[in-house]
Design a protein around this motif. Structure first.
Motif, PDB file in Angstrom:
ATOM      1  N   ILE A   1       0.836  -1.205   0.000  1.00  0.00           N
ATOM      2  CA  ILE A   1       0.000   0.000   0.000  1.00  0.00           C
ATOM      3  C   ILE A   1       0.871   1.254   0.000  1.00  0.00           C
ATOM      4  CG2 ILE A   1      -1.644   1.333   1.382  1.00  0.00           C
ATOM      5  CD1 ILE A   1      -2.753  -1.388   2.362  1.00  0.00           C
ATOM      6  N   ARG A   2       1.950   1.239   0.762  1.00  0.00           N
ATOM      7  CA  ARG A   2       2.826   2.419   0.817  1.00  0.00           C
ATOM      8  C   ARG A   2       3.471   2.673  -0.548  1.00  0.00           C
ATOM      9  NH1 ARG A   2       2.392   3.409   6.045  1.00  0.00           N
ATOM     10  NH2 ARG A   2       2.610   1.718   7.578  1.00  0.00           N
ATOM     11  N   LEU A   3       3.835   1.595  -1.246  1.00  0.00           N
ATOM     12  CA  LEU A   3       4.410   1.767  -2.581  1.00  0.00           C
ATOM     13  C   LEU A   3       3.378   2.325  -3.556  1.00  0.00           C
ATOM     14  CD1 LEU A   3       6.573  -1.479  -2.978  1.00  0.00           C
ATOM     15  CD2 LEU A   3       7.346   0.821  -2.413  1.00  0.00           C
ATOM     16  N   LEU A   4       2.099   1.976  -3.345  1.00  0.00           N
ATOM     17  CA  LEU A   4       1.037   2.485  -4.226  1.00  0.00           C
ATOM     18  C   LEU A   4       0.789   3.970  -3.981  1.00  0.00           C
ATOM     19  CD1 LEU A   4      -0.818   1.120  -6.371  1.00  0.00           C
ATOM     20  CD2 LEU A   4      -2.605   1.104  -4.627  1.00  0.00           C
ATOM     21  N   ASN A   5       1.198   4.432  -2.796  1.00  0.00           N
ATOM     22  CA  ASN A   5       1.090   5.856  -2.455  1.00  0.00           C
ATOM     23  C   ASN A   5      -0.345   6.355  -2.593  1.00  0.00           C
ATOM     24  OD1 ASN A   5       2.097   8.323  -1.608  1.00  0.00           O
ATOM     25  ND2 ASN A   5       2.604   9.013  -3.680  1.00  0.00           N
ATOM     26  N   THR A   6      -1.256   5.690  -1.900  1.00  0.00           N
ATOM     27  CA  THR A   6      -2.678   6.023  -1.988  1.00  0.00           C
ATOM     28  C   THR A   6      -2.996   7.336  -1.282  1.00  0.00           C
ATOM     29  OG1 THR A   6      -3.104   4.717   0.006  1.00  0.00           O
ATOM     30  CG2 THR A   6      -3.353   3.599  -2.100  1.00  0.00           C
ATOM     31  N   THR A   7      -4.094   7.959  -1.709  1.00  0.00           N
ATOM     32  CA  THR A   7      -4.607   9.150  -1.035  1.00  0.00           C
ATOM     33  C   THR A   7      -6.081   8.934  -0.696  1.00  0.00           C
ATOM     34  OG1 THR A   7      -5.150  10.203  -3.146  1.00  0.00           O
ATOM     35  CG2 THR A   7      -2.992  10.702  -2.204  1.00  0.00           C
ATOM     36  N   PHE A   8      -6.564   9.716   0.245  1.00  0.00           N
ATOM     37  CA  PHE A   8      -7.936   9.579   0.743  1.00  0.00           C
ATOM     38  C   PHE A   8      -8.938   9.682  -0.414  1.00  0.00           C
ATOM     39  CE2 PHE A   8     -11.868  11.382   2.463  1.00  0.00           C
ATOM     40  CZ  PHE A   8     -12.143  10.494   3.495  1.00  0.00           C
ATOM     41  N   GLY A   9      -9.862   8.717  -0.473  1.00  0.00           N
ATOM     42  CA  GLY A   9     -10.930   8.750  -1.468  1.00  0.00           C
ATOM     43  C   GLY A   9     -10.637   8.029  -2.756  1.00  0.00           C
ATOM     44  N   GLU A  10      -9.412   7.531  -2.949  1.00  0.00           N
ATOM     45  CA  GLU A  10      -9.079   6.834  -4.192  1.00  0.00           C
ATOM     46  C   GLU A  10      -9.721   5.447  -4.232  1.00  0.00           C
ATOM     47  OE1 GLU A  10      -5.025   8.334  -6.180  1.00  0.00           O
ATOM     48  OE2 GLU A  10      -4.705   7.043  -4.446  1.00  0.00           O
ATOM     49  N   THR A  11      -9.910   4.954  -5.457  1.00  0.00           N
ATOM     50  CA  THR A  11     -10.417   3.602  -5.653  1.00  0.00           C
ATOM     51  C   THR A  11      -9.249   2.678  -5.962  1.00  0.00           C
ATOM     52  OG1 THR A  11     -12.561   4.358  -6.474  1.00  0.00           O
ATOM     53  CG2 THR A  11     -11.884   2.124  -7.068  1.00  0.00           C
TER      54      THR A  11
ATOM     55  N   LEU B   1      -6.441  -0.894   3.336  1.00  0.00           N
ATOM     56  CA  LEU B   1      -6.791   0.170   2.387  1.00  0.00           C
ATOM     57  C   LEU B   1      -8.035   0.921   2.844  1.00  0.00           C
ATOM     58  CD1 LEU B   1      -6.098  -1.693  -0.973  1.00  0.00           C
ATOM     59  CD2 LEU B   1      -5.048   0.473  -0.297  1.00  0.00           C
ATOM     60  N   ARG B   2      -9.006   0.200   3.387  1.00  0.00           N
ATOM     61  CA  ARG B   2     -10.209   0.863   3.907  1.00  0.00           C
ATOM     62  C   ARG B   2      -9.838   1.794   5.058  1.00  0.00           C
ATOM     63  NH1 ARG B   2     -14.894  -1.750   6.087  1.00  0.00           N
ATOM     64  NH2 ARG B   2     -15.961   0.168   5.494  1.00  0.00           N
ATOM     65  N   LEU B   3      -8.925   1.318   5.913  1.00  0.00           N
ATOM     66  CA  LEU B   3      -8.478   2.170   7.021  1.00  0.00           C
ATOM     67  C   LEU B   3      -7.746   3.409   6.503  1.00  0.00           C
ATOM     68  CD1 LEU B   3      -7.165  -0.598   9.467  1.00  0.00           C
ATOM     69  CD2 LEU B   3      -9.256   0.769   9.699  1.00  0.00           C
ATOM     70  N   ASP B   4      -7.196   3.291   5.297  1.00  0.00           N
ATOM     71  CA  ASP B   4      -6.466   4.402   4.686  1.00  0.00           C
ATOM     72  C   ASP B   4      -7.410   5.367   3.971  1.00  0.00           C
ATOM     73  OD1 ASP B   4      -3.976   5.611   4.341  1.00  0.00           O
ATOM     74  OD2 ASP B   4      -3.712   4.752   2.345  1.00  0.00           O
TER      75      ASP B   4
END
Length: 729
Positions: free
Chosen positions: A159-169, A186-189
């Motif tokens: 998940i950290r490598l994907l560098n997700t932001t709030f609200g992304e799918t 991811l849900r927690l993120d």
């Protein structure tokens, strides 16, 4: 204690009795309470083990290429023997462990005996793990829950490598255990998560955790479904946690991604990429490595050097802690994933049908009372006391692949073998009929039956183990190099002189029948009377820069650790001592880690030697070539398989199977130690003064590399000069 192993040759999974590991600097000794069976990873290992040789080869095409190159350079039989030895090495299973701290090594100050911890320890009653791969368990987190910390860290790192932001799918392809944990994290993120799998039960389990799922087995087009759920935009990110041989999952991930989307591979899938899929959308693709930064880094794991938090926020250990914190706060729910709990002794209930099992997570439970003996006496092997008992310290690849087969062929009296983790020693003891295995080398030194210690540990321990063995009254055979620093030489010389025991080093090439023939052709013991020129070219091959052999403080560098073989061989052929050395290495700014270099040697009798040690050549070319020029005669030895003479009366050619002299050297060693009468005096296979001279030469070679000049060998260890004269006498 007992440990669970997997035989890669037969596919058999079994429990083995092994000595309790010895806690070392920077490590933590842990008694296991629970461990989690990672069904995906361990299923692959079991299936690989049960496959036939052809199927194994198909799964590892890169290894097949290496085997073919080795056949070309070393011959068919040595290559086949090496392959079968590799497959015959059992593999420890498991990497999700919860237990109680039994002991801590030096430099571990933040953990204490009795602490409950998670680690990547194996399925074993007692494990010894580097501090940076151990994390304390919060009091409110149960043992069962804590076993998920390590495997959860794998998902967290992806998940950290994907560098997700709030609200992304984000789409998670593969809802096995890692996929389910990743989806929850991811849900927690703050992400909208879509899970895809072909198993309806896994989809239902994910839905219970609030995950939107798609069952690809129903004929549903996953790509169109994702596009529909995202208003035809596509997923912001895709994490692949599945295991599949085909490239289809990668292709699907590209097609369901939005323009400039990101894809991270955590699982194992085919990797034939279609450039057009990535080009048109400018997609990024990255493969995730285990638990996070620090994993497989020697300085992080073995040496205990943490990465500064300000610069590397999430290391492997900090990922462990993050998952544990989610468990403590009841934000991450893993209890529904636990399918069953099985005592370690009943492991077959899990592994017996692991290929077809529908389990998500199985836990192994462990007994409270454990046999913690540092020595295992193998019941099926009866030791018969006789003269010349040998104890081995070190049970690595060289010991198992080369040394022990050679020793067994000589009829050596092998009594014990030691390794730091105890496991390798036990496996080799069973294979080669050695009565005792131990995790504590001091057991060998304190054994009055043992007359000879054979030391094959990592290079940085050679010197101090040699001194300890001599002071314990043992003769010593130590693998090269004898020492990796100048200050280590004098204590060895003093201990040898005081003990009256002999020290010899594994400079085996001088004992090869080809080298012996060369010596005879050059005049035998009188060869030192006439100067000669010797050139040796070593096509050493590439070794990764992060290997321990390159570390100056551990391996000493490849030149020091390996080129010493060839200094000794030239010394043997010329019958003289090296007086000075000059080293030049490839590159604009070479250092002691350089492994493509040329050493020029000057000898007391006027001979010269050149060692070209290169790591940048083709594996298809022979590894070693020796050329000697003397009195209008020439000898050429090709890879210790073929010797050709030019200008010699009655000799022109000698060839046969590759023979680098291992068996011949050890046969003489066993003969020397096998008799009490011979064991009482200090005659050795290689004159001690020559061993010291070779060691000084290699240390001088590194100094020459630093200072870019010729170095007098006698200047290395000036304080040792009087001791060296005494040794030579």
């Amino acid at each position: 204690m007992k440990q669970l192993l997997q035989n890669l040759k037969t596919g058999q999974t079994y429990l083995e009795d092994v000595p309790t590991p010895r806690v070392r600097r920077g490590q933590v000794l842990i008694q296991t309470r629970r461990s989690l069976v990672s069904l995906g990873t361990e299923r692959m290992l079991v299936e690989f083990g049960k496959a036939n040789l052809i199927a194994k080869a198909r799964q590892q095409p890169d290894r097949v290429k290496q085997v073919l190159e080795k056949i070309q350079s070393d011959g068919l039989m040595p290559t086949l023997e090496a392959v079968f030895r590799k497959l015959d090495q059992p593999l420890p299973l498991g990497y999700c462990n919860v237990g109680t701290v039994l002991a801590v090594g030096e430099d571990v100050t933040d953990l204490h005996i009795g602490d409950r911890v998670v680690s990547n320890g194996h399925h074993a009653e007692i494990v010894c793990v580097p501090r940076n791969l151990v994390a304390p368990v919060p009091a409110t987190v149960s043992d069962d829950e804590a076993t998920f910390a390590v495997i959860g860290a794998i998902g967290a790192h992806g998940i950290r490598l994907l560098n997700t932001t709030f609200g992304e799918t984000v789409v998670v392809i593969g809802l096995g255990l890692i996929g389910l944990l990743t989806a929850q994290l991811l849900r927690l993120d703050g992400c909208c998560v879509i899970g895809i799998d072909i198993d309806e039960s896994k989809c239902l389990l994910a839905e219970q955790q609030g995950i939107k799922t798609l069952n690809a087995a129903t004929g549903l087009d996953s790509v169109k479904a994702v596009l529909s759920l995202t208003n035809q935009i596509g997923a912001d990110g895709v994490i692949i946690t599945a295991s599949a041989k085909s490239d289809e999952l990668i292709s699907q991930a590209t097609r369901m991604s939005r323009k400039r989307g990101r894809i991270v591979l955590v699982g194992v899938v085919g990797l034939t990429l279609n450039r057009a899929d990535f080009y048109e959308k400018e997609l990024t693709f990255q493969v995730s490595c285990s638990y996070g930064p620090g994993r497989y880094d020697e300085t992080y794991e073995r040496q205990g050097n943490d990465y500064p938090l300000s610069y590397v926020r999430w290391t492997a250990n900090r990922n462990f802690q993050a998952v544990l914190q989610f468990l403590e706060n009841r934000q991450l729910n893993v209890v529904p994933f636990i399918t069953d709990k099985v005592p370690l002794a009943d492991f077959g209930k899990i592994y017996g049908d692991i290929k077809s099992s529908q389990r998500i997570a199985s836990l192994l439970t462990y007994p409270e009372c454990v046999d913690m003996s540092p020595v295992i006496r193998l019941r099926e092997i009866q030791y018969v006391a006789r003269d010349g008992a040998i104890g081995l310290i070190g049970a690595g690849n060289f010991t198992g692949n080369v040394l022990l087969p050679a020793l067994k062929s000589t009829g050596a009296n092998l009594k014990s073998i030691a390794s730091a983790n105890g496991l390798n020693a036990t496996l080799l003891a069973k294979k080669y009929g050695i009565a005792h295995s131990t995790a504590d080398y001091r057991q060998t030194l304190n054994d009055s039956d043992v007359e000879l210690c054979i030391i094959t540990t990592r290079h940085n321990s050679h010197a101090h183990l040699t001194v300890e063995a001599l002071r314990a009254g043992k003769h010593v055979f130590v693998e090269k190099p004898l020492a990796i620093y100048e200050h280590e030489l004098l204590p060895i010389i003093e201990a040898q002189q005081e003990s009256g025991r002999f020290v010899t080093v594994g400079f085996n090439r001088r004992f090869s029948p080809y080298a012996q023939k060369m010596k005879m052709l050059l005049g035998g013991k009188r060869s030192g009377e006439i100067p000669m020129n010797v050139t040796i070219t070593v096509n050493a091959g590439f070794i990764s820069a992060n290997s321990w052999v390159h570390d100056r403080a551990i391996g000493g560098g490849r030149l020091l650790g390996e080129a010493c073989h060839f200094v000794d061989l030239i010394t043997f052929l010329t019958g003289s001592y090296v007086t000075s050395v000059c080293t030049s290495a490839m590159g604009l700014h070479p250092d002691e880690r350089s492994d493509s270099a040329s050493l020029s040697l000057r000898y007391e009798n006027g001979s010269t030697g050149v060692i070209n040690y290169f790591s940048n050549g083709s594996k298809a070319y022979a590894k070693e070539r020796v050329e000697v020029y003397s009195q209008e005669r020439t000898l050429v030895l090709d890879n210790f398989r073929q010797l050709t003479g030019y200008g010699f009366k009655g000799f022109s050619h000698m060839s046969g199977r590759q023979n680098k002299g291992h068996v011949e050297q050890l046969k003489r060693l066993v003969e020397l130690v096998g008799s009490r009468q011979n064991a009482e005096h200090t005659s050795a296979l290689i004159p001690f003064a020559e061993i010291i001279n070779t060691t000084q030469t290699m240390l001088a070679a590194l100094q020459s590399l630093r200072e870019i000049r010729w170095i007098n060998v006698a200047d290395i260890g000036m304080a040792q000069r009087s001791a060296l004269v005494l040794a030579a006498s």
